[in-house]
Write an enzyme that holds these catalytic residues in place. Structure first.
Site, PDB file in Angstrom:
ATOM      1  N   ASP A 673       0.827  -1.199   0.000  1.00 34.54           N
ATOM      2  CA  ASP A 673       0.000   0.000   0.000  1.00 34.54           C
ATOM      3  C   ASP A 673       0.870   1.262   0.000  1.00 34.54           C
ATOM      4  OD1 ASP A 673      -2.671   1.115   0.139  1.00 34.54           O
ATOM      5  OD2 ASP A 673      -2.036   1.880   2.093  1.00 34.54           O
ATOM      6  N   LYS A 677       1.317   4.243  -2.882  1.00 35.12           N
ATOM      7  CA  LYS A 677       1.175   5.680  -2.601  1.00 35.12           C
ATOM      8  C   LYS A 677       2.420   6.443  -3.038  1.00 35.12           C
ATOM      9  CE  LYS A 677      -2.003   5.096   1.259  1.00 35.12           C
ATOM     10  NZ  LYS A 677      -2.085   4.802   2.704  1.00 35.12           N
TER      11      LYS A 677
END
Ligand code: ADP
Ligand code: ASP
Ligand code: MG
Length: 809
Positions: A673, A677
């Protein structure tokens, strides 16, 4: 003296016909009242005759339903029993005749134009008897005696001279209120029944008003006057107080059916004002149509449209310089009674496009091919090319000629909405710009144009919300709560027109009831991404935004097509912006080319303004040199929670329970994750990067991510002891763990780092995120953005902010 015309809906129900009586009886001056057939009866008369002509016995039921409708009406509105029975007798006689005609059609299975005209005439004959009985002291006249037509080019057209003379004679000694059936007429030579065309009662009234030099013509209908557009298509259309004859004529010619087009001319010549008023709301002032509108500054007065347009293109390489092509086109068409309502010729002169109605198209092509047969044979011209199933839209206003930029605004608005214009025309009088589009774009075109020319009052955004989990559900609640406030203070209407869960979808152009969307979804048909996409594209709705609150790859794969169809995309879903670089660039380029937005602010730091800030910095000429950040609310939460009492595996469980982690926490723990980002931020900072390029130093062995989620939870506690050991060392050094994402001139890295108390990341509480941006301008002291980096409420708020930025508010 005034002439009042009441349309079908004004005589269609008990409520409306009683209102008619009141309006007429309260006038206190000499009146002629022209009436249409009861609402819908003309259509029924035609449909029934077709059934009979096909030999379908069902015609009888349809016929009986019409008889019953008239009887019911009479029984309810005529109190006086004597009047009622004599009226019933008249009506029954008329129906007996009609029954015989239908029976004849049924037996012979033939429906000539003459018989059809006789059949439809009964609608107005019946209604005029009813109205004449209802109005105190009224006298019925027979319009077949004085409205006369002649036959030309296969059409019945008004014999104006004879009609004017007969109307004058008929009403010379009028003393009572006259009730006249509209629409119907007779042929001046044969005396056979004819009519003035669908919607023709308006024309009947206008002819009488002009012949008798009436003081006014009043058209009583079912809407508050002539409006900026058809209110059945554009709910926000509003009444135009005053219109000039020219404007009204242009709007009517292009489909504003509130007034039948030929109606304007006779009264315009006599300078008799037309009032358009609402039988259901007589107090409303309605619209006045007259020769000149004073203090009129509005460049555009109304928009109207016609479906069923065919565009015939007359083209050929040797047409340039051939004299008389246009004369021959129009003469040939006119000689065959085909009317042309739009012409467009580019100055190169090698092609002329002509707009005709679909019904005339085949004949027009035939006529023109015949006319230019010689040129087609020699190759000087091509055979006629016809494209049908189109729609023509006109924007109308006499003040256009004093206002530059109208055409620019028109075509700019259409372009931004993905509507291409097939042909366009503007006369030198500059009162009308008309253009042709595909019918599937008609509603959207009308809406965007109405919005852009008239609706400064409210801006509308139409939202499709996909995903109703924590973020989507929260967003819908926020929209619901803010709706009134935004309408009032920002003049923005956030209309949720579609909601989709992973299995179902609901749609409503007028807005979904947000108090009830879960029940509606539960009751709806199963859906799929493909269906959802087709539905959204098919709805072809203006100013629309697709809001993705899912984490689904399949949903992200819809963006490209949606953007191509001018639907903006706001994504909380990170998959598209962090996936393949070329696809990400293509999405951005598509949005730019289509004049819509692709926004994903909440992909990083939830509601924190990180992506927007980077964009602003770059737009102003700054360059992003470095990014250092803690971007995982989940990991930060875990490393803040871990203690002698709370082992590692327990912190992971808490992160999931408290809604910080992704639904599958392995996405957080694997660093995936954070990498996504970081990839998004790096790209937004202007560097090309793929997820595979990120250097990673992880803290959980790879094999933990290989099995099922269940295996993962089972194995997780085996890591607790190792973490506890390292944690003690860290505590002794007075340091804290932070999972840090870094970008340095395009090079990216994620790693678990131990930071001491002087580091800006040391104090980062709970699930917060922090981002340090080192730029050319913020070099010595980087810019710092910090705050909640996860949570449904703040993420939904970030999505909301993106939506608001699309509304430009
Ligand atoms: P009537 O039966 O009274 O003759 P019509 O159905 O012929 O009524 O005309 C009224 C209808 O015209 C309205 O209900 C409306 O839907 C439609 N219409 C189309 N364009 C306009 C417009 N610009 N303003 C008002 N009404 C319009
Ligand atoms: N009754 C006719 C029609 O429906 C004429 C009219 O209403 O004006 O077309
Ligand atoms: Mg009408």
């Amino acid at each position: 003296m005034k002439v009042l015309k009441f349309g079908g809906t004004s005589v269609g129900s008990v409520e409306s016909i009683m209102s008619l009586k009141k309006i007429v009886e309260s006038q206190g001056e000499q009146l002629i009242v022209v009436v249409s057939a009861l609402g819908g009866i003309t259509d029924k008369l035609i449909a029934t005759s077709r059934l009979a002509a096909r030999g379908d016995k069902a015609y009888r039921m349809e016929f009986e339903a019409m008889v019953k409708r008239h009887h019911d009406m009479i029984d309810t509105i005529i109190d006086d029993s004597e009047k009622r029975s004599s009226l019933t007798r008249v009506i029954d006689n008329l129906f007996e005749e009609l029954r015989s005609i239908y029976y004849g059609v049924y037996l012979i299975r033939d429906l000539s134009e003459k018989i059809q005209a006789a059949i439809v005439s009964y609608g107005e004959r019946l209604s005029s008897h009813i109205v004449a009985t209802l109005i105190d002291g009224a006298q019925r006249y027979n319009s077949r005696d004085f409205i006369k037509t002649l036959h030309k080019h296969g059409k019945n057209i008004l014999d104006s001279e004879l009609t004017v003379q007969l109307v004058k004679e008929t009403f010379r000694n009028q003393t009572k209120t006259a009730v006249v059936p509209g629409f119907i007429s007779t042929d001046r030579d044969s005396g056979e029944i004819t009519n003035l065309g669908r919607g023709g009662s308006d024309y009947t009234a206008s002819i009488i008003a002009a012949a008798l030099d009436a003081d006014a013509l009043e058209i009583w209908t079912d809407v508050d006057g002539f409006m900026t557009a058809d209110p059945k298509v554009i709910p926000s259309a509003y009444t135009i107080n005053e219109l000039s004859y020219v404007e009204a004529m242009e709007l009517c010619n292009f489909g504003a059916k509130v007034v039948y087009p030929p109606t304007i001319y006779p009264v315009c010549v006599k300078n008799i004002p037309i009032k358009v008023k609402n039988t259901f709301n007589p107090e409303n002032a309605g619209t006045t149509i007259k020769s000149h509108v004073e203090n009129d500054t509005k460049p555009i007065k109304g928009i109207s449209s016609i479906k069923g347009t065919t565009l015939i293109t007359v083209t050929g390489l040797s047409m340039v310089g051939v004299i008389g092509v246009n004369r021959r086109i129009f003469t040939a068409l006119a000689d065959n009674g085909i009317s042309v309502f739009m012409v467009s010729q580019a100055s190169s002169e090698n092609s002329t496009s002509i707009g005709v109605r679909d019904v005339d198209a085949d004949e027009a092509v035939e006529v023109l091919n015949r006319e230019f047969a010689k040129e087609i044979k020699t190759g000087a011209m091509f055979p006629m090319h016809a494209e049908s199933g189109l729609a023509t839209i006109a924007i109308v206003g006499e003040n256009m000629k004093h206002t530059p930029g109208i055409a620019g605004k028109l075509f700019g608005t259409l372009g931004r909405s993905g509507i291409s214009v097939i042909a366009c025309a503007q006369g030198a009088s500059e009162t009308n710009i008309s253009f042709v589009v595909h019918t599937k774009y008609l509603r959207k075109a009308l809406n965007v144009l109405h919005d852009s020319f008239f609706l400064s009052e409210y801006k509308v955004l139409n939202l499709f919300v996909c995903g109703i989990g924590t973020v989507g559900g929260n967003l819908i609640e926020q929209i619901k709560t803010q709706y009134d406030e935004l309408t009032k203070t920002q003049r923005l209407k956030l209309n949720v027109v579609g909601v989709a869960s992973s299995h179902n979808a609901i749609f409503n152009r007028d807005g979904i009831d947000l108090d009830n969307y879960k029940t509606l979804l539960a009751e709806s048909e199963p859906s799929s991404c493909e269906k959802l996409k087709q539905e959204i594209i098919g709805m072809n709705i203006f100013n629309s935004v697709f809001v993705d609150c899912t984490a689904s790859k399949e949903v992200a794969e819809m963006y490209q097509d949606l953007l191509e169809h001018n639907v903006s995309v706001v994504a909380a879903n990170k998959i598209a912006a962090s996936g393949d670089y070329d696809s990400y660039i293509k999405l951005k380029e598509t949005a730019l080319r289509r004049g819509v937005k692709f926004l994903f602010e909440t992909n990083v730091g939830a509601g924190l303004p990180i992506i927007g800030t980077i964009k602003d910095l770059r737009n102003s000429g700054d360059k992003i040199l470095k990014i250092e950040a803690v971007l995982s609310g989940t990991l930060n939460f875990i490393f803040n929670e871990i203690s002698a009492d709370v082992p590692f595996s327990e912190t992971v469980r808490r992160a999931k329970e408290q809604g910080y982690s992704e639904p599958d926490p392995r996405i957080d723990l694997s660093g995936k994750d954070v990498m996504r980002k970081l990839v998004i931020l790096t790209r937004e900072a202007g560097y090309k990067v793929e997820q595979a390029d990120v250097e990673k130093h992880l803290f959980i062995p790879n094999e933990f991510f290989e099995g099922t989620e269940e295996d993962f939870w089972k194995n997780l506690p085996s890591l607790d002891a190792g973490f506890e050991e390292k944690r003690k060392v860290l505590e002794a050094e007075n340091k804290r763990w932070r999972f840090v994402a870094k970008m340095d001139h395009g090079k990216t890295k994620v790693s678990l780092e131990a930071v001491d108390q002087h580091h800006p990341f040391y104090m980062l509480e709970g699930s917060n995120n922090i981002v340090l941006l080192t730029t050319e301008r913020y070099r010595e002291y980087p810019m710092l953005i910090q705050g909640y980096g996860a949570g449904a409420g703040v993420t939904a708020a970030g999505v909301f902010a993106n939506i608001m930025s699309i509304a430009n508010i």
